[in-house]
Design an enzyme around this catalytic site. Structure first.
Site, short mmCIF file in Angstrom:
data_model
loop_
_atom_site.label_atom_id
_atom_site.label_comp_id
_atom_site.label_asym_id
_atom_site.label_seq_id
_atom_site.Cartn_x
_atom_site.Cartn_y
_atom_site.Cartn_z
CD GLU A 8 28.43 12.59 34.50
OE1 GLU A 8 28.64 12.00 34.73
OE2 GLU A 8 27.16 12.22 34.15
CG ASP A 60 24.44 15.32 30.54
OD1 ASP A 60 23.97 16.89 29.75
OD2 ASP A 60 23.86 14.59 31.02
CG ASP A 67 26.39 10.16 31.39
OD1 ASP A 67 25.26 11.16 31.55
OD2 ASP A 67 26.28 9.65 31.73
#
Length: 582
Positions: free
Chosen positions: A300, A297, A332
């Site tokens: 991140e 993601d 994530d």
């Protein structure tokens, strides 16, 4: 000094009055009313008045005024409403008459006046609109034919979802339904808006359901007959295609009857197998034709502590992990099987291959982030969305040691209890790491493990909208599931603020109550799917005590425990207490 022009004597010609006095009167009233209220629309009305004054012909209705400048749908609708009201009060208009008739009429919008005959040729010579017919092998052509063929199958549901329609229509179209051409932002799917605008296609419900209108059905039937005249059915298949077909059958576990269902039995027409319009193995990724890629993601890698997030990227690059940074609507990290696509000579970049999402998804939490998410409610909401995202193996990656929780808003015992509950109650796999480097190492190990796990497997694309989240046979035998959803469908279904049903909003309301988890909310929804049904059940109760205990005996979770009287009383007070809660 130049000589002045000679003065012309004679009677001045009177300016002709507006042939549409009623429309002029109503527009003037609307302009004056807007001017009194100091609304900017007064200028729009003034422009419409100027256009109307310049037009020399009488108008039968406001619809005809659309040809004038500054006459939009809004103004025309207002004028039409006023015109209908005028007819009801003063009598209906006379039968339709030709414009060349100069006789006077009390119901006419204009006083009788002579108009040059040739001016009416404007309406008489107005070109008739051509019927819209999509070009062969275009997006609109493929969509119409696909929906028509689906309707001819006995027992069909009469509509198709977007993902299903795109995959079925792709073999009939030269352009991609998902990837735009180089230098363009439009795909074949862009033509669907034209079909809806032309009243050939209808879009209803959420998720969207697409079906043909009567006009669209007639046009699609005509296209199908033309397609059959030009079609050349290839009854011979290469040995390679037969081998791939057998691999696909073994992967999907299809029976002979399901293969027979691929034929379209059209009334009064010869049977045409789906191989005439469908490429073999279009929904399968065969072994060796795909790579396992880690998706990260973008949150991140950007914002917050930039150094720490860049360190994760550098560690993954140092470990030789192939990853792709993109927007993930839930989680994530996750992994996709991306189809290998050979570059085409002359193209700047190769076209994007299909992507199927593997059943593993990671939510990463540092100890400070875990503390903040518990306080603001994101912790429960994120777990709830991870359970509903369609991936069967959610993982919670907790980063940080116990010493990092020493100076946070919540005590360390509360954080540890939340982590244990995530593993025991919610059924997530929890992995504890010390820092970013260990997180990158875990992602590296997982990427290599999944690459080996799916190395010799044929992956089949399924539609979650149609099939739901039913466990597959491979999963029951302990093998990884090879029936996967596409990344586009996964990410679209995981949108946080998408349109929600009453049931979903009701579940989110219930989960805001302290102590009411997702399992408890689901148990309540099984008996009372909407707030209206719950309030109706409260009204049927005879006493206040009975209302407070209405939900106490509802069982939830694997252990089938009761909700209890305390939680039942809280829900009753929330929905049935008039005024503010104390």
């Amino acid at each position: 000094m130049p000589a002045s022009e000679p003065v012309r004597f004679g009677r001045k010609r009177a300016l002709p009055s507006c042939p549409n006095p009623l429309f002029l009167q109503w527009l003037t009233e609307l302009r004056d009313e807007a001017k009194e209220k100091d609304l900017k629309i007064q200028y729009t009305y003034q422009k419409a008045i100027n256009s109307l004054n310049k037009y020399p012909l009488p108008l039968k209705n406001a619809k005809e005024a659309k040809i004038l400048k500054n006459f939009g749908d809004g103004i025309c609708k207002i004028l039409d409403d006023k015109l209908q009201r005028h007819y009801r009060q003063n009598g209906a208009p006379p039968p339709d008459r030709t414009y060349n008739n100069n006789s006077s009429s009390s119901n006419s919008l204009a006083p009788s006046r002579k108009v040059i005959k040739t001016t009416f040729l404007y309406f008489e010579t107005k070109k008739k609109k051509r019927e819209y017919v999509p070009q062969q092998r275009s997006g609109g052509y493929a969509v119409l034919l696909t929906l028509y063929r689906q309707q001819q199958i006995p027992g069909s549901k009469g509509y198709m979802f977007k993902m299903e329609l795109q995959s079925e229509a792709q073999p009939l179209c030269d352009k991609s339904f998902s990837v735009p051409d180089l230098g363009s932002k439009y795909t074949a799917w862009s033509s669907v808006s034209t079909l809806i605008q032309k009243n050939l296609l209808t879009k209803t419900h959420n998720p969207a359901r697409y079906s043909l209108t009567d006009e669209g059905l007639a046009l699609a039937e005509r296209l199908e007959s033309e397609e059959e005249e030009d079609a050349v059915v290839d009854l011979t298949a290469s040995d390679e295609e037969e081998e791939r077909g057998s691999l696909s059958e073994r992967a999907t576990g299809e029976t002979q009857s399901s293969g027979d269902a691929g034929r379209l039995s059209l009334p009064g027409k010869t049977q045409v197998t789906m191989t005439t319009s469908r490429k073999p193995n279009r929904d399968c990724l065969l072994p060796g034709t795909y790579d396992v890629i880690l998706c990260v993601d973008f949150i991140e890698t950007t914002g917050g502590s930039h150094y720490r997030k860049q360190e994760l990227v550098k560690e993954l690059q140092r470990n030789g992990v192939g990853f792709d940074v993109r927007k993930l609507n839930v989680g994530d990290f996750l992994w996709v099987a991306r189809e290998k696509v050979a570059p085409v000579p002359g193209q700047l970049r190769a076209s994007a291959g299909r992507e199927l999402v593997l059943d593993y998804i990671i939510e990463r939490k540092r100890m400070d982030d875990l503390c903040g998410s518990i306080i603001d409610g994101r912790f429960r909401e994120q777990k709830f969305r991870l359970k509903r995202c369609g991936l069967r193996r959610p993982i919670y990656l907790v980063e940080g040691s116990s010493s990092s929780a020493a100076h946070l808003s919540l005590p360390e015992a509360t954080l540890q209890q939340a982590i244990v509950n995530t593993q025991v109650v919610d059924g997530f796999f929890v992995k504890r790491v010390q820092d970013v480097r260990e997180s990158a190492a875990y992602l590296t190990v997982m990427t290599r493990y999944l690459s080996k796990l799916y190395q010799n497997r044929t992956l089949v694309c399924r539609s979650r909208e149609l099939e739901g989240d039913v466990p597959s046979d491979e999963e029951e035998r302990g093998n990884p599931s090879c029936s996967l959803i596409s990344f586009a469908e996964f990410n679209h279904g995981a949108v946080k603020n998408k349109c929600q049903t009453v049931r979903e909003v009701f579940a989110r309301q219930l989960m805001q109550i302290s102590g009411l988890s997702g399992d408890k909310a689901a148990a309540i929804l099984e008996q009372y799917g909407t707030p209206h049904s719950l309030l109706a059940a409260y009204e049927k109760c005879g006493s206040e005590s009975e209302k407070e205990k209405l939900l106490s005996c509802i069982r939830y979770g694997k252990l089938k425990r009761n909700l209890g009287p305390a939680l039942s009383r809280t829900v009753y007070q929330l929905y049935c207490t008039p005024g503010a809660l104390t």
